[in-house]
Motif scaffolding. Structure first.
Motif: not given
Ligand code: ATP
Ligand code: MG
Length: 136
Positions: A9, A49, A52, A57, A64, A85, A91, A102, A109-110, A112, A114, A116
């Motif tokens: 990222k 994404y 989500l 967020f 971001y 993972r 996360t 991580r 978390v905002g 992080n 990378i 996957g």
């Molecule tokens: P990624 O998909 O980025 O690999 P992940 O699968 O571990 O991460 P997801 O639930 O898919 O987690 O969330 C995607 C991304 O959204 C997270 O990696 C993080 O950057 C962001 N994110 C998740 N939860 C929060 C939160 N509570 N506040 C802010 N950002 C968040």
């Protein structure tokens, strides 16, 4: 053979973590099938994404991911989705074990560092989205 989509990222790129992050996957034994440096459009970030989109967020997440260049990576190897993972860690960096990417490289978390893919199905969708030209 199984493949996954990994993305360094914008904060990972800006903090010069491309080499140390890649090293962990390659040293483990996974094979590179795609690697490119790109800036991300808002629509690509939103599509990536999409699951989500109802989260509070989501807007901040899209900002971001579009805030600077990312490194898009396709990796191949046995059980690479789940094992990738594990190498990445939880996360929220507050919960990521030391020794994971991580766990070792970030705090928020905002921010992080990378991404996957979370399943074989997600990996197929994401690889098609980020590598529409195909993989070697
Ligand atoms: P990624 O998909 O980025 O690999 P992940 O699968 O571990 O991460 P997801 O639930 O898919 O987690 O969330 C995607 C991304 O959204 C997270 O990696 C993080 O950057 C962001 N994110 C998740 N939860 C929060 C939160 N509570 N506040 C802010 N950002 C968040
Ligand atoms: Mg995810």
């Amino acid at each position: 053979m199984e493949r996954t989509y990994i993305m360094i990222k914008p904060d990972g790129v800006q903090r010069n973590l491309i080499a140390p992050i890649l090293e962990r996957f390659l040293a483990k034994g996974y094979i590179l099938r795609g690697l490119k440096f790109l800036t991300v459009s808002k629509s690509l970030a939103e599509t990536h994404y999409a699951d989500l989109s109802s989260k509070p967020f989501f807007g901040a997440l899209v900002e971001y991911i579009t805030s600077g260049p990312v490194v898009a990576i396709a990796l191949e190897g046995k059980d690479v989705v789940a094992q990738g993972r594990k190498i990445i860690g939880a996360t929220n960096p507050a919960a990521s074990a030391p020794g994971t990417i991580r766990g070792d490289f970030c705090i928020e978390v905002g921010r992080n560092v990378i991404h996957g893919s979370d399943s074989v199905e997600s990996a197929e969708r994401e690889l098609g989205l980020w590598f529409p030209e195909g993989l070697v």
